[in-house]
Motif scaffolding. Structure first.
Motif, mmCIF file in Angstrom:
data_model
loop_
_atom_site.group_PDB
_atom_site.id
_atom_site.type_symbol
_atom_site.label_atom_id
_atom_site.label_comp_id
_atom_site.label_asym_id
_atom_site.label_seq_id
_atom_site.Cartn_x
_atom_site.Cartn_y
_atom_site.Cartn_z
ATOM 1 N N ILE A 207 0.849 -1.188 0.000
ATOM 2 C CA ILE A 207 0.000 0.000 0.000
ATOM 3 C C ILE A 207 0.885 1.238 0.000
ATOM 4 C CG2 ILE A 207 -1.752 1.286 1.262
ATOM 5 C CD1 ILE A 207 -2.732 -1.337 2.438
ATOM 6 N N ASP A 208 0.750 2.070 -1.023
ATOM 7 C CA ASP A 208 1.489 3.335 -1.084
ATOM 8 C C ASP A 208 0.771 4.428 -0.305
ATOM 9 O OD1 ASP A 208 3.408 2.138 -2.603
ATOM 10 O OD2 ASP A 208 2.690 2.919 -4.528
ATOM 11 N N ASN A 209 -0.542 4.478 -0.445
ATOM 12 C CA ASN A 209 -1.286 5.543 0.216
ATOM 13 C C ASN A 209 -2.756 5.155 0.298
ATOM 14 O OD1 ASN A 209 -1.809 8.292 1.228
ATOM 15 N ND2 ASN A 209 -2.865 8.545 -0.729
ATOM 16 N N VAL A 210 -3.374 5.396 1.476
ATOM 17 C CA VAL A 210 -4.816 5.228 1.655
ATOM 18 C C VAL A 210 -5.336 6.457 2.398
ATOM 19 C CG1 VAL A 210 -6.641 3.946 2.808
ATOM 20 C CG2 VAL A 210 -4.813 2.711 1.641
ATOM 21 N N ASN A 211 -6.296 7.129 1.795
ATOM 22 C CA ASN A 211 -6.912 8.298 2.417
ATOM 23 C C ASN A 211 -8.416 8.034 2.498
ATOM 24 O OD1 ASN A 211 -7.478 10.799 3.458
ATOM 25 N ND2 ASN A 211 -7.349 11.851 1.476
ATOM 26 N N LEU A 212 -8.881 7.693 3.706
ATOM 27 C CA LEU A 212 -10.281 7.325 3.921
ATOM 28 C C LEU A 212 -10.951 8.405 4.772
ATOM 29 C CD1 LEU A 212 -12.529 5.204 3.552
ATOM 30 C CD2 LEU A 212 -11.720 4.130 5.673
ATOM 31 N N THR A 213 -11.963 9.043 4.202
ATOM 32 C CA THR A 213 -12.745 10.045 4.919
ATOM 33 C C THR A 213 -14.201 9.599 4.971
ATOM 34 O OG1 THR A 213 -13.257 11.339 2.934
ATOM 35 C CG2 THR A 213 -11.170 11.823 4.055
ATOM 36 N N GLU A 214 -15.051 10.428 5.556
ATOM 37 C CA GLU A 214 -16.468 10.067 5.659
ATOM 38 C C GLU A 214 -17.129 9.878 4.304
ATOM 39 O OE1 GLU A 214 -18.605 12.836 7.992
ATOM 40 O OE2 GLU A 214 -17.731 12.209 9.901
ATOM 41 N N ASP A 215 -16.668 10.614 3.324
ATOM 42 C CA ASP A 215 -17.345 10.621 2.026
ATOM 43 C C ASP A 215 -16.531 9.992 0.893
ATOM 44 O OD1 ASP A 215 -18.177 13.860 3.085
ATOM 45 O OD2 ASP A 215 -19.567 12.153 3.088
ATOM 46 N N ARG A 216 -15.239 9.720 1.123
ATOM 47 C CA ARG A 216 -14.384 9.403 -0.025
ATOM 48 C C ARG A 216 -13.257 8.453 0.389
ATOM 49 N NH1 ARG A 216 -13.367 11.716 -5.011
ATOM 50 N NH2 ARG A 216 -11.222 11.726 -5.765
ATOM 51 N N GLU B 116 -10.291 6.040 -6.837
ATOM 52 C CA GLU B 116 -10.962 6.902 -5.870
ATOM 53 C C GLU B 116 -12.463 6.638 -5.956
ATOM 54 O OE1 GLU B 116 -10.488 8.463 -9.730
ATOM 55 O OE2 GLU B 116 -8.869 8.410 -8.246
ATOM 56 N N LEU B 117 -13.126 6.707 -4.814
ATOM 57 C CA LEU B 117 -14.565 6.465 -4.733
ATOM 58 C C LEU B 117 -15.217 7.513 -3.843
ATOM 59 C CD1 LEU B 117 -14.665 2.591 -4.157
ATOM 60 C CD2 LEU B 117 -15.444 3.781 -6.208
ATOM 61 N N ASP B 118 -16.314 8.072 -4.285
ATOM 62 C CA ASP B 118 -17.174 8.915 -3.447
ATOM 63 C C ASP B 118 -18.346 8.058 -3.000
ATOM 64 O OD1 ASP B 118 -15.709 11.366 -3.692
ATOM 65 O OD2 ASP B 118 -16.438 11.522 -5.749
ATOM 66 N N PHE B 119 -18.450 7.840 -1.666
ATOM 67 C CA PHE B 119 -19.431 6.901 -1.146
ATOM 68 C C PHE B 119 -20.853 7.426 -1.296
ATOM 69 C CE2 PHE B 119 -15.646 5.770 1.489
ATOM 70 C CZ PHE B 119 -15.437 4.519 0.922
ATOM 71 N N TYR B 120 -21.774 6.465 -1.385
ATOM 72 C CA TYR B 120 -23.194 6.800 -1.510
ATOM 73 C C TYR B 120 -23.686 7.551 -0.264
ATOM 74 C CZ TYR B 120 -28.232 6.146 -2.038
ATOM 75 O OH TYR B 120 -29.591 6.342 -2.134
ATOM 76 N N LEU B 121 -23.268 7.093 0.937
ATOM 77 C CA LEU B 121 -23.606 7.741 2.212
ATOM 78 C C LEU B 121 -22.348 7.804 3.070
ATOM 79 C CD1 LEU B 121 -27.074 6.133 3.098
ATOM 80 C CD2 LEU B 121 -26.646 8.485 2.334
ATOM 81 N N PRO B 122 -22.348 8.649 4.098
ATOM 82 C CA PRO B 122 -21.147 8.763 4.943
ATOM 83 C C PRO B 122 -20.807 7.451 5.634
ATOM 84 C CG PRO B 122 -22.611 10.620 5.285
ATOM 85 C CD PRO B 122 -23.377 9.635 4.473
ATOM 86 N N ILE B 123 -19.510 7.265 5.882
ATOM 87 C CA ILE B 123 -19.013 6.087 6.598
ATOM 88 C C ILE B 123 -18.228 6.563 7.814
ATOM 89 C CG2 ILE B 123 -18.996 4.672 4.513
ATOM 90 C CD1 ILE B 123 -15.670 5.821 5.808
ATOM 91 N N ASP B 124 -17.838 5.627 8.667
ATOM 92 C CA ASP B 124 -17.069 5.951 9.874
ATOM 93 C C ASP B 124 -15.633 5.491 9.663
ATOM 94 O OD1 ASP B 124 -15.986 6.332 12.340
ATOM 95 O OD2 ASP B 124 -17.664 5.452 13.446
ATOM 96 N N PRO B 125 -14.727 6.387 9.281
ATOM 97 C CA PRO B 125 -13.347 5.972 8.991
ATOM 98 C C PRO B 125 -12.622 5.423 10.215
ATOM 99 C CG PRO B 125 -13.536 8.359 8.947
ATOM 100 C CD PRO B 125 -14.929 7.823 9.054
ATOM 101 N N ASP B 126 -12.974 5.877 11.423
ATOM 102 C CA ASP B 126 -12.276 5.426 12.627
ATOM 103 C C ASP B 126 -12.558 3.961 12.932
ATOM 104 O OD1 ASP B 126 -11.208 7.949 12.970
ATOM 105 O OD2 ASP B 126 -12.915 8.652 14.170
ATOM 106 N N LYS B 127 -13.736 3.477 12.549
ATOM 107 C CA LYS B 127 -14.099 2.096 12.815
ATOM 108 C C LYS B 127 -13.887 1.190 11.604
ATOM 109 C CE LYS B 127 -17.526 3.249 16.361
ATOM 110 N NZ LYS B 127 -18.944 3.099 16.799
ATOM 111 N N SER B 128 -13.296 1.726 10.572
ATOM 112 C CA SER B 128 -13.030 0.953 9.357
ATOM 113 C C SER B 128 -11.627 0.357 9.414
ATOM 114 C CB SER B 128 -13.181 1.832 8.113
ATOM 115 O OG SER B 128 -14.491 2.366 8.053
ATOM 116 N N LYS B 129 -11.424 -0.724 8.687
ATOM 117 C CA LYS B 129 -10.153 -1.440 8.731
ATOM 118 C C LYS B 129 -9.684 -1.784 7.312
ATOM 119 C CE LYS B 129 -11.193 -3.642 13.176
ATOM 120 N NZ LYS B 129 -11.311 -4.936 13.887
ATOM 121 N N LYS C 46 -20.388 1.577 8.058
ATOM 122 C CA LYS C 46 -21.378 2.592 7.704
ATOM 123 C C LYS C 46 -21.780 3.387 8.941
ATOM 124 C CE LYS C 46 -23.549 -0.219 4.041
ATOM 125 N NZ LYS C 46 -24.804 -0.870 3.614
ATOM 126 N N LYS C 47 -22.159 4.641 8.745
ATOM 127 C CA LYS C 47 -22.670 5.444 9.865
ATOM 128 C C LYS C 47 -24.121 5.100 10.182
ATOM 129 C CE LYS C 47 -19.814 9.500 10.449
ATOM 130 N NZ LYS C 47 -19.801 10.966 10.613
#
Length: 367
Positions: free
Chosen positions: A29-38, A57-70, A84-85
């Protein structure tokens, strides 16, 4: 990431999570940038385009919780478990309704590390199923490979066939229209075309040397050298030879041979065996080769007194090289070479005919 290669991404979901599987082997993995929307991600690994850099790159359909994602890497993929939120099923993964060719639905949802260890075997089975589906999808969507060598050989033989077909058509048309007078204008009518085709035939000596064809280089070398000597060093040099009727017969014989030979090699290059053409290839030489040798010998005999008169290609002493060469003597010797070489060529063709068509040389057997 506009110019970066895209990996295949398989996604699935549960009410409270989204799973992503990025199909890359030996991946880092070179880089991963996970936010609520992207999600933006870059990797280096082995994918559909070989060992390379991949990203998406992906813009999610609904917000997600990056802190609880793995995210985790395996030998065969990168796997995301995205929380998912809200607990609801998404109609699609992306914010916009768009068709991304590299994004595919994972109908066999699989578990991640945060699930029970008892499901590890199910994880492996699901991953294997995904890889099988991916391999099948790649095979179905892979463009057909192009054999450049076969394409080149087919094209060369096709163009030579067209060239000699033109010569036969012109000679035949002129003969039907003007009668015997057309024989005196044979070289005038198709001289440039026959010289072009015979010059291109030099490639037939080069092809076996480069491994493009399986035949040897010696037989085409003898034919190319012999024909080009007759054409360029004899007929082209004296207009009295050019208007001789024997030249019409010679060009017709050469061209008729090639109208059979080139289609045979043309179809052979793509693995096709047209029975009629194969039979003609190994049978038509029986009358045509002796006629060709007869007409070539006639041209040589007719040219000897003409070169004795003109002295062209001869070198007399004294000269700076202190070397003498009398071209008419060479032509006398060439008559012997032509006879012996012709006999060897016909023996060679007879052996090939027996191997290809068998001892019974009927068209019915070849068919």
């Amino acid at each position: 990431m506009a110019g970066m290669l895209r990996p295949f991404v398989f996604w699935g979901q549960k009410n409270d999570s989204v799973s992503l599987k990025i199909d890359l082997r030996d991946v880092t993995i070179d880089n991963v940038n996970l936010t609520e929307d992207r999600l933006e991600a870059c990797f280096e690994g082995v994918g559909a385009h070989g060992n390379n850099k991949y990203g998406f790159e992906l813009d999610f359909y609904l917000p997600i919780d990056p802190d609880k994602s793995k995210v985790r890497t395996t030998d065969r993929a990168v796997e995301f478990s995205i929380k998912k939120k809200g607990a609801e099923v998404w109609p699609r993964l992306t914010e916009k309704q768009e068709k991304l060719p590299w994004l595919k639905i994972d109908f066999d949802k699989f578990a991640f590390e945060d699930e029970d260890d008892s499901e590890e075997d199910a994880d492996k089975l699901a991953a294997d199923e995904i890889m099988k589906k991916l391999e099948k999808d790649l095979e179905e969507n892979q463009p057909p490979s192009i054999d450049m060598k076969a394409t080149y050989i087919f094209t060369y033989n096709f163009l030579q066939f067209v060239g000699f077909l033109y010569i036969v058509i012109v000679l035949s048309y002129n003969f039907l229209k003007y009668g015997s007078a057309a024989k005196e204008r044979a070289f005038e009518s198709v001289g440039y075309q026959i010289m072009f085709c015979q010059t291109a035939a030099v490639l037939e000596v080069i092809h076996p040397l480069l491994g493009l064809v399986k035949t040897g280089a010696f037989a085409p070398l003898l034919q190319v050298v012999g024909r080009n000597l007759i054409l360029f060093m004899l007929v082209l040099q004296d207009v009295r030879l050019q208007i001789a009727p024997v030249v019409w017969y010679l060009l017709m014989t050469w061209s008729t041979v090639e109208l059979i030979r080139y289609p045979f090699y043309m179809f052979s290059s793509i693995g096709m065996d047209v029975k009629m053409i194969t039979w003609l290839r190994y049978t038509a030489w029986i009358p045509l080769y002796p006629l060709g040798i007869l007409f070539e010998g006639t041209v040589v005999i007719m040219s000897i007194p003409l070169f004795e008169e003109s002295g062209k290609f001869s070198l007399q002493l004294p000269n700076a090289a202190n070397f003498a060469f009398y071209f008419p003597w060479f032509l006398h010797a060439y008559l012997l070479v032509l006879a012996l070489g012709g006999i060897q060529m016909m023996k060679h063709m007879h052996i090939l005919r027996k191997k290809k068509l068998g001892s019974k040389d009927s068209l019915k057997k070849a068919a």
